[in-house]
Each structure stands twice: as C-alpha cells, then as structure tokens.
Design a protein around this motif. Sequence first.
Motif, PDB file in Angstrom:
ATOM      1  N   ALA A 167       0.953  -0.943   0.064  1.00  0.00           N
ATOM      2  CA  ALA A 167      -0.006   0.015  -0.006  1.00  0.00           C
ATOM      3  C   ALA A 167       0.762   1.124   0.056  1.00  0.00           C
ATOM      4  O   ALA A 167       0.127   2.271  -0.391  1.00  0.00           O
ATOM      5  N   ALA A 168       1.815   1.143   0.609  1.00  0.00           N
ATOM      6  CA  ALA A 168       2.931   2.413   0.535  1.00  0.00           C
ATOM      7  C   ALA A 168       3.812   2.734  -0.388  1.00  0.00           C
ATOM      8  O   ALA A 168       4.165   4.293  -1.135  1.00  0.00           O
ATOM      9  N   VAL A 169       3.140   1.462  -2.015  1.00  0.00           N
ATOM     10  CA  VAL A 169       4.220   2.508  -3.103  1.00  0.00           C
ATOM     11  C   VAL A 169       3.378   2.907  -3.898  1.00  0.00           C
ATOM     12  O   VAL A 169       1.805   2.832  -4.185  1.00  0.00           O
ATOM     13  N   PRO A 170       3.483   4.522  -4.469  1.00  0.00           N
ATOM     14  CA  PRO A 170       2.780   5.054  -5.176  1.00  0.00           C
ATOM     15  C   PRO A 170       3.085   4.578  -6.697  1.00  0.00           C
ATOM     16  O   PRO A 170       3.703   4.219  -6.703  1.00  0.00           O
ATOM     17  N   ASP A 171       1.905   5.075  -7.002  1.00  0.00           N
ATOM     18  CA  ASP A 171       1.068   4.648  -8.348  1.00  0.00           C
ATOM     19  C   ASP A 171       2.555   5.215  -9.573  1.00  0.00           C
ATOM     20  O   ASP A 171       2.914   4.720 -10.462  1.00  0.00           O
ATOM     21  N   GLU A 172       2.782   6.300  -9.058  1.00  0.00           N
ATOM     22  CA  GLU A 172       4.259   6.689 -10.294  1.00  0.00           C
ATOM     23  C   GLU A 172       5.169   5.746  -9.883  1.00  0.00           C
ATOM     24  O   GLU A 172       6.199   5.863 -10.671  1.00  0.00           O
ATOM     25  N   MET A 173       5.110   5.388  -9.167  1.00  0.00           N
ATOM     26  CA  MET A 173       6.447   4.700  -8.440  1.00  0.00           C
ATOM     27  C   MET A 173       6.428   3.154  -9.327  1.00  0.00           C
ATOM     28  O   MET A 173       7.475   2.597  -9.680  1.00  0.00           O
ATOM     29  N   VAL A 174       5.610   2.496  -9.257  1.00  0.00           N
ATOM     30  CA  VAL A 174       5.073   1.503  -9.945  1.00  0.00           C
ATOM     31  C   VAL A 174       5.244   1.436 -12.081  1.00  0.00           C
ATOM     32  O   VAL A 174       6.024   1.043 -12.379  1.00  0.00           O
ATOM     33  N   ARG A 175       5.270   2.881 -12.089  1.00  0.00           N
ATOM     34  CA  ARG A 175       4.536   3.135 -13.671  1.00  0.00           C
ATOM     35  C   ARG A 175       5.840   3.658 -14.095  1.00  0.00           C
ATOM     36  O   ARG A 175       5.969   3.954 -14.943  1.00  0.00           O
ATOM     37  N   GLU A 176       6.646   3.972 -13.247  1.00  0.00           N
ATOM     38  CA  GLU A 176       7.656   4.228 -14.113  1.00  0.00           C
ATOM     39  C   GLU A 176       8.795   3.469 -14.576  1.00  0.00           C
ATOM     40  O   GLU A 176       9.544   3.766 -14.818  1.00  0.00           O
ATOM     41  N   THR A 177       8.427   2.094 -14.550  1.00  0.00           N
ATOM     42  CA  THR A 177       9.167   0.829 -15.474  1.00  0.00           C
ATOM     43  C   THR A 177       8.496   0.378 -16.319  1.00  0.00           C
ATOM     44  O   THR A 177       8.205  -1.041 -16.321  1.00  0.00           O
TER      45      THR A 177
END
Length: 345
Positions: free
Chosen positions: A294-304
């Motif tokens: 839950a602590a993983v931001p959306d943009e951090m996932v989308r980054e890669t």
Amino acid sequence: MKLGLQLGYWGADPIPNAPELIAVAEECGFDAVFTAESWGSDAYTPLAWWGAATSRLRLGTAVAQLSARPPTSLAMHALTLDHLSNGRHIVGLGVSGPQVVEGWYGELFGKPLARTREYVQVVRDVLARADKVTSAGPHYPLPYPADAPGATGLDKSLKPITHPLRADLPIWLGAEGPKNVAQTAEIADGWLAIFFSLGLADQYNSWLDEGFARPGARRSREDFEVAATVQVVITDDVASAIERYRPSTALYVGGMGAKEKNFHAELYKRMGYGDAVDEIVSLFLSGKKAEAMAAVPDEMVRETMLVGTADEVRAQIKDWEAAGVTMLMVTARDTETIRQLATLV
C-alpha cells in the motif's frame, strides 16, 4: 527495437504453457527468449529443453548467477548450448545479492565488480581456445594454487576438448549501479537493465559512455545491446494495471535484499523515491507486506512500465528507443498477449 520473451525462473512449478508461448513468440518475430534463476529452477536446463523446438530465436540467460558455477563450468554450458542451437546463445550473467550468494551458494559476495571482470575474462579465454586456460585470480585462480592449504599439487592447466562454435559468443551483464554499468559497457556485449527508467536515461547513458571510452573497451554504442526488462500492458484501465504490479514493486524494493544492502532499493532511490523506499523496506522487513504494498506510490510502479492504449505504448516505446534501449524483455504468460505485443514494434 527488438522484443525478447522473458520467461524468468519458475515458482513452485514449471511454466505449463512455455512451449506454446515460445512457439508463438518465434512465429511473431520476437528476437530472443530468456530464462533466469534464483534459488529454484536453473537457467540452462529449461533453455536447452524449450529451445530445441525453435530455429530462429536467440536463447539467453537473464541471468545466470556467477556463484552458481565456476567460470569454466559456465563456459562449458555456453559452448554446449551454442553448438546445439547453431550459434543462437546469449550468455547473460549477474552477481545476484549477498543473501543468495552467501546464504544459498555458500560463497563470499565481496568485490562483485572485480569478480565479474575476472569471471568474464575466464569465460572468454575458454571460448577463444587459444591456449590452456589460466587465471592469476584472486577470485577464480586457475589452476588452483599448489601451495594453498589442502591442495594436492596435482593441478593441470587445460583447454576445452570441444571446440566452441563462436569465440565471440555474446556476453551480457545485469548491472544496476554506476560502476557496474560502466564496467558492463567496457567488457561486455550488452547490458541487461532491470527496472529501466526513462527519467534516469541520461544518467545511464553517461555511465555507459564512461565504459565505452575506457582503453580496450570491447564495444561502442553502435554495436552494444541494451535489453530492458519491462512490463508492457495495453489497456484503457491504467489504474488496474498499476495495481496488478504494485506487489512486485514492493517485493523487489522491500524483500529482495537485506536492509543494509538492496540494489533494487538503491536504484529506486536514484529515481527519486527515497522516502517511499525507506517506508516500504521498513514495513516489508517487519512482516507487514500488505502495508508495504500500500505504501508503493502509483508513479513508482509506472516508472518502469509501458502502459496505456496501443498508440500510447507505441509512443512510449519510441521514447525508450531514443534513450538507447535496443530490446524490450517482456513477460507474457498467454499467446494473445504475445501476439498483441508483437504489433507494437
């Protein structure tokens, strides 16, 4: 831009439809198929088994772990598979991490850069078959020092009985940090880039250029391959795609390494997610995996990731190609996805 099918390593069981996936990938024009290893299935056996049913796909390990085999053993695997596939093998190597190296293989993890350089040189010497293979060490001395404790002193320098099909069999290295990426450009034929980020492209290219500029560098930008592992999702529902891969990001950042040493976490910090990384690591190592996800931001996932409609993903691929990526190593577990991905490049 080329496409590679990344089958990775197995979970609890083998990938049931792998032969079908590989057949469709070859039919649709994919360039290569890759396997990997962690502490379960090995990288070479599935590649040989599945690759026997192909005629054009290159067959790569991404990655074979250095500590799993002495360099002469890896070279034996490589020259054997290269013969069996009529020159289609790509050797992909990586050091893994201290938990796996010391906890699973019972080897020392220290000095990964020096170990990689020495390992690659021994492999190249075996494949060259110009002379008996020797190495001064210190990590992979050949022959084993006769004066070392417990040594028999009966050592003998050897060269491979089997003549390698290609002395220049390509070696690609998995690398994440600046020194490792620069060394990869210096001594290897390609870079296996996990979690490639377009936002770090200039930084990556500066590290690569440093390696290309070193005396005796093996390749130049023009003949060096950059293969980026990436999730490519064609969808109108970007939010759902991000949610699907959020657990994977949390696992690699929070669980694939120790608190003191996690190369993936360090990479995401370089992307600018330092605070989020610290929180994810703390939660994951405390056993709070749901909270870590839950602590993983959306943009951090989308980054890669490459995600969006087909036209949007094609535009994103062009951006990655402009940044120097020559191959997208994609994960797919159904034939329709493979056919769909093949239309993008």
